[in-house]
Motif scaffolding. Structure first.
Motif, PDB file in Angstrom:
ATOM      1  N   ARG A  71       8.110  19.972 -22.470  1.00 46.21           N
ATOM      2  CA  ARG A  71       7.853  19.999 -21.034  1.00 46.21           C
ATOM      3  C   ARG A  71       8.277  18.694 -20.349  1.00 46.21           C
ATOM      4  NH1 ARG A  71       1.613  18.254 -20.124  1.00 46.21           N
ATOM      5  NH2 ARG A  71       1.772  16.285 -21.168  1.00 46.21           N
ATOM      6  N   SER A  72       8.472  18.774 -19.071  1.00 46.17           N
ATOM      7  CA  SER A  72       8.638  17.551 -18.288  1.00 46.17           C
ATOM      8  C   SER A  72       7.553  17.574 -17.218  1.00 46.17           C
ATOM      9  CB  SER A  72      10.025  17.488 -17.663  1.00 46.17           C
ATOM     10  OG  SER A  72      10.238  18.623 -16.874  1.00 46.17           O
ATOM     11  N   ALA A  73       6.602  16.705 -17.362  1.00 52.43           N
ATOM     12  CA  ALA A  73       5.445  16.711 -16.468  1.00 52.43           C
ATOM     13  C   ALA A  73       5.834  16.176 -15.093  1.00 52.43           C
ATOM     14  CB  ALA A  73       4.334  15.865 -17.060  1.00 52.43           C
ATOM     15  N   PRO A  74       5.118  16.610 -14.083  1.00 58.40           N
ATOM     16  CA  PRO A  74       5.446  16.139 -12.727  1.00 58.40           C
ATOM     17  C   PRO A  74       4.979  14.709 -12.525  1.00 58.40           C
ATOM     18  CG  PRO A  74       3.472  17.475 -12.690  1.00 58.40           C
ATOM     19  CD  PRO A  74       3.965  17.508 -14.100  1.00 58.40           C
ATOM     20  N   VAL A  75       5.605  14.024 -11.609  1.00 56.34           N
ATOM     21  CA  VAL A  75       5.092  12.699 -11.233  1.00 56.34           C
ATOM     22  C   VAL A  75       3.974  12.901 -10.214  1.00 56.34           C
ATOM     23  CG1 VAL A  75       7.230  11.465 -11.675  1.00 56.34           C
ATOM     24  CG2 VAL A  75       6.849  12.477  -9.443  1.00 56.34           C
ATOM     25  N   SER A  76       3.199  11.840 -10.038  1.00 53.13           N
ATOM     26  CA  SER A  76       2.021  11.962  -9.174  1.00 53.13           C
ATOM     27  C   SER A  76       2.427  11.856  -7.712  1.00 53.13           C
ATOM     28  CB  SER A  76       1.027  10.863  -9.524  1.00 53.13           C
ATOM     29  OG  SER A  76       0.922  10.734 -10.911  1.00 53.13           O
ATOM     30  N   GLU A  77       3.034  12.905  -7.209  1.00 50.50           N
ATOM     31  CA  GLU A  77       3.605  12.821  -5.861  1.00 50.50           C
ATOM     32  C   GLU A  77       2.551  12.664  -4.776  1.00 50.50           C
ATOM     33  OE1 GLU A  77       6.147  16.161  -5.424  1.00 50.50           O
ATOM     34  OE2 GLU A  77       7.820  15.191  -6.450  1.00 50.50           O
ATOM     35  N   ARG A  78       1.384  13.213  -5.012  1.00 53.25           N
ATOM     36  CA  ARG A  78       0.411  13.142  -3.932  1.00 53.25           C
ATOM     37  C   ARG A  78      -0.482  11.899  -4.004  1.00 53.25           C
ATOM     38  NH1 ARG A  78      -3.649  18.240  -4.612  1.00 53.25           N
ATOM     39  NH2 ARG A  78      -4.062  18.140  -6.839  1.00 53.25           N
ATOM     40  N   TYR A  79      -0.220  11.046  -4.986  1.00 50.79           N
ATOM     41  CA  TYR A  79      -1.018   9.828  -5.112  1.00 50.79           C
ATOM     42  C   TYR A  79      -0.164   8.598  -4.849  1.00 50.79           C
ATOM     43  CZ  TYR A  79      -4.143  13.088  -7.412  1.00 50.79           C
ATOM     44  OH  TYR A  79      -4.945  14.161  -7.676  1.00 50.79           O
ATOM     45  N   SER A  80      -0.791   7.582  -4.294  1.00 47.76           N
ATOM     46  CA  SER A  80      -0.082   6.320  -4.087  1.00 47.76           C
ATOM     47  C   SER A  80      -1.025   5.173  -4.439  1.00 47.76           C
ATOM     48  CB  SER A  80       0.361   6.201  -2.624  1.00 47.76           C
ATOM     49  OG  SER A  80      -0.773   6.275  -1.790  1.00 47.76           O
ATOM     50  N   VAL A  81      -0.433   4.036  -4.745  1.00 47.29           N
ATOM     51  CA  VAL A  81      -1.234   2.860  -5.067  1.00 47.29           C
ATOM     52  C   VAL A  81      -1.655   2.193  -3.773  1.00 47.29           C
ATOM     53  CG1 VAL A  81      -1.190   0.571  -6.114  1.00 47.29           C
ATOM     54  CG2 VAL A  81      -0.151   2.499  -7.301  1.00 47.29           C
ATOM     55  N   GLY A  82      -2.957   1.949  -3.616  1.00 48.35           N
ATOM     56  CA  GLY A  82      -3.470   1.294  -2.411  1.00 48.35           C
ATOM     57  C   GLY A  82      -3.696  -0.176  -2.664  1.00 48.35           C
ATOM     58  N   PRO A 103       0.806  -1.218   0.000  1.00 48.58           N
ATOM     59  CA  PRO A 103       0.000   0.000   0.000  1.00 48.58           C
ATOM     60  C   PRO A 103       0.840   1.269   0.000  1.00 48.58           C
ATOM     61  CG  PRO A 103      -0.916  -1.592   1.516  1.00 48.58           C
ATOM     62  CD  PRO A 103       0.375  -2.162   1.036  1.00 48.58           C
ATOM     63  N   SER A 104       2.018   1.210   0.588  1.00 43.73           N
ATOM     64  CA  SER A 104       2.859   2.404   0.621  1.00 43.73           C
ATOM     65  C   SER A 104       3.793   2.452  -0.591  1.00 43.73           C
ATOM     66  CB  SER A 104       3.686   2.406   1.897  1.00 43.73           C
ATOM     67  OG  SER A 104       4.504   1.245   1.910  1.00 43.73           O
ATOM     68  N   ALA A 105       3.280   1.987  -1.732  1.00 44.02           N
ATOM     69  CA  ALA A 105       4.134   1.912  -2.925  1.00 44.02           C
ATOM     70  C   ALA A 105       4.571   3.299  -3.373  1.00 44.02           C
ATOM     71  CB  ALA A 105       3.359   1.244  -4.041  1.00 44.02           C
ATOM     72  N   LEU A 106       5.611   3.317  -4.176  1.00 50.48           N
ATOM     73  CA  LEU A 106       6.124   4.587  -4.670  1.00 50.48           C
ATOM     74  C   LEU A 106       5.088   5.277  -5.541  1.00 50.48           C
ATOM     75  CD1 LEU A 106       9.690   3.445  -5.711  1.00 50.48           C
ATOM     76  CD2 LEU A 106       9.097   4.872  -3.754  1.00 50.48           C
ATOM     77  N   ALA A 107       5.117   6.622  -5.490  1.00 59.30           N
ATOM     78  CA  ALA A 107       4.154   7.392  -6.269  1.00 59.30           C
ATOM     79  C   ALA A 107       4.303   7.145  -7.762  1.00 59.30           C
ATOM     80  CB  ALA A 107       4.328   8.873  -5.976  1.00 59.30           C
ATOM     81  N   SER A 108       5.510   6.819  -8.216  1.00 57.71           N
ATOM     82  CA  SER A 108       5.735   6.639  -9.646  1.00 57.71           C
ATOM     83  C   SER A 108       4.978   5.441 -10.199  1.00 57.71           C
ATOM     84  CB  SER A 108       7.225   6.490  -9.933  1.00 57.71           C
ATOM     85  OG  SER A 108       7.715   5.377  -9.247  1.00 57.71           O
ATOM     86  N   ASP A 109       4.489   4.556  -9.348  1.00 58.03           N
ATOM     87  CA  ASP A 109       3.681   3.437  -9.810  1.00 58.03           C
ATOM     88  C   ASP A 109       2.400   3.925 -10.474  1.00 58.03           C
ATOM     89  OD1 ASP A 109       5.529   1.658  -8.805  1.00 58.03           O
ATOM     90  OD2 ASP A 109       4.587   1.665  -6.826  1.00 58.03           O
ATOM     91  N   VAL A 110       1.854   5.017  -9.948  1.00 60.34           N
ATOM     92  CA  VAL A 110       0.667   5.600 -10.563  1.00 60.34           C
ATOM     93  C   VAL A 110       1.003   6.064 -11.975  1.00 60.34           C
ATOM     94  CG1 VAL A 110      -1.070   7.420 -10.388  1.00 60.34           C
ATOM     95  CG2 VAL A 110      -0.216   6.316  -8.323  1.00 60.34           C
TER      96      VAL A 110
END
Lengths: 312, 196
Positions: free
Chosen positions: A102-113, A23-30
């Motif tokens: 552009r270089s888009a941001p990663v989904s830092e505020r989201y995580s895989v549950g 559940p605490s996977a890295l945000a980049s998984d999104v």
């Protein structure tokens, strides 16, 4: 044979990437999930339902999807999107192409549950929950073979479903339905521009790129990795048309004109100097947070509103 | 019978430059004198001339865009704006534009020029200037002059008044246009899978 091998590789990758994620996977998984879905190849019917201000918006489309491109057909009209380009075919076919590095941001505020295997449309799938902080923001059902998102639900901050997107008649291949080549359509080319003061970040959304827009407007494109919106700013004298029978979107800062569709929302307001239009697929609570960090609407006195309505 | 002597290398160079129009005054005198007195020089002159002609007659080889190492896209940019490029050429041009400042600048200039031209008011000749066949040639010429002068004046006026006019900028934008612009930008790939 090659297609089968590729499907197997995609399926295995998704299974490995998602099945063993804590559940605490890295945000980049999104980002991985979204990017794999972006490159999926399929054609299907797509039903999108959104609820804005108590009203339900429904859209039924046929889509063909491949390597970042998507052809959307509704009745006799069709559009193609992909890689910074949009092309519509109708009475006046036209296209627009954006040049960006552009270089888009990663989904830092989201995580895989929670991640679990499910069957959907008789296909082996993975059901993935995407959390924003402790709250569930989205549930995605992803086809293991293609990486396509067969079903998604987006929630508000209070946990209510605000949008569902469901694919039906799913076929994991292209049919090359595009009725004409891009060479037959006149394209407007838009190049990256310098920002003239747009905020670098608004309520967790990062400014990705800035472009000159129509009517001397400026388009700031924002993303938080999962949702996106464009903020168009222009002179107060520029009229924004096509907002027929808008709904009122009321916040603590004032009243905004809002025209929701199943896929996105368009919000328009003005202050003493400028017109603002926000277009994006963000959920209502995000929209409210974004608007609270932007100049509030100046609705003027009753006489001013009457004058504005009569003479613009 | 006059003998034809081979010309010196220096004279051969001078003859070549003469054909290229690259000689200075003193050198031209040398070449003229040689051509008047030296049959070898005349023969060399004819040989050089034939060589140039043969080169000019060679078929022109169109090198495909993607095979040009550092080529710029002057012709393709115009075709790009007109939507005349083929599906395979479009990504080549857009890829090049992302990395080439010169071509991006040229494309922006080209686009601006076209927009300015499109914004010019259309010129219709006034009814009293319409050409009638029975009128005399002198009268026709006079009318044509008046028409051209008035046209030029109108164009000049249009340019002079452009900064004060709001007609060159659209007074309104449609929400569907803004929607399409957002959808196009949103379709740019955000993250490359597998990239570090």
């Amino acid at each position: 044979m090659i297609l089968a091998k590729r499907s197997a590789i995609v399926g295995t990758s998704i299974a490995v990437a998602l099945t063993f994620l804590a559940p605490s996977a890295l945000a980049s998984d999104v980002d991985y999930v979204l990017e794999t879905a972006r490159n999926a190849t399929f054609n299907a019917s797509r039903l999108t339902i959104s609820i804005w201000g108590g009203q339900t918006q429904v859209s039924d489309q046929w889509v063909e999807h491949w390597d970042g491109g998507e052809l959307v057909r509704t009745n006799s009209a069709w559009s193609v999107y992909g890689n910074g380009r949009a092309m519509t075919m109708g009475d006046a076919p036209r296209g627009i192409a954006f040049l960006t590095n552009r270089s888009a941001p990663v989904s830092e505020r989201y995580s895989v549950g929670d991640v679990r295997d499910v069957t959907h449309l008789k296909r082996a799938c993975v059901r993935v929950e995407i959390n924003e902080g402790d709250a569930r923001r989205a549930t995605l059902i992803i086809d293991k073979k293609t990486g396509a998102i067969l079903h998604s639900e987006i929630y508000t901050d209070s946990g209510r479903i605000f949008r569902t997107i469901s694919l039906d008649k799913f076929k994991p291949y292209r049919v090359y339905a595009q009725p004409t080549t891009e060479a037959a359509v006149p394209f407007e080319v838009v190049m990256h521009a310098d920002s003239y003061g747009l905020p670098e970040e608004i309520a967790g959304y990062s400014l990705v790129d800035v472009f000159p827009g129509p009517g001397s407007s400026e388009q700031g494109f924002y993303s938080d990795g999962l949702f996106t919106f464009s903020l168009f700013t222009m002179s107060r004298k520029t009229q924004v048309t096509g907002l027929d029978d808008p709904m009122a979107f009321v916040t603590d800062d004032g009243v905004y004109d809002m025209v929701p569709t199943a896929q996105d929302v368009r919000i328009h307001w003005s202050d003493t100097e400028s017109n603002f239009v926000l277009v994006g697929d963000l959920p209502p609570d995000h929209a409210q947070a974004v608007l609270s960090e932007l100049p509030p609407p100046d609705n003027g006195t009753m006489f001013q509103r009457w004058w504005q309505r009569l003479f613009g | 019978m006059a003998s034809v002597n081979p010309v010196s290398e220096q004279l051969s160079i001078l003859l070549s430059c003469y054909l290229d129009g690259a000689l200075v005054d003193g050198e031209i005198d040398v070449v003229v004198a040689a051509l008047e007195s030296d049959l070898g020089a005349v023969a060399e002159f004819r040989r050089l001339k034939e060589s140039r002609r043969a080169i000019r007659l060679l078929p022109v080889l169109d090198v495909p865009l993607h095979l040009q190492p550092d080529g710029h896209l002057s012709e393709e940019l115009s075709a790009f704006l007109d939507g005349q490029l083929s599906t395979t050429e479009i990504p080549i041009v857009t890829d090049h534009l992302v990395t080439c400042d010169d071509c991006r600048y040229e494309l922006a200039e080209l686009d601006r020029s076209r927009t300015a031209i499109r914004a010019l008011p259309g010129l219709e000749p006034p009814v009293f200037l319409s050409v009638e066949p029975e009128k005399s040639k002198k009268r026709k010429a006079l009318r044509a002059a008046v028409f051209i002068a008035s046209g030029a004046a109108a164009v000049t006026l249009a340019f002079a008044l452009a900064p004060f006019s709001s007609t060159t900028e659209p007074a309104s934008v449609t929400i569907t246009d803004l929607d399409a612009r957002h959808a196009a930008v949103a379709s740019v790939p955000a993250v490359q899978v597998g990239s570090p």
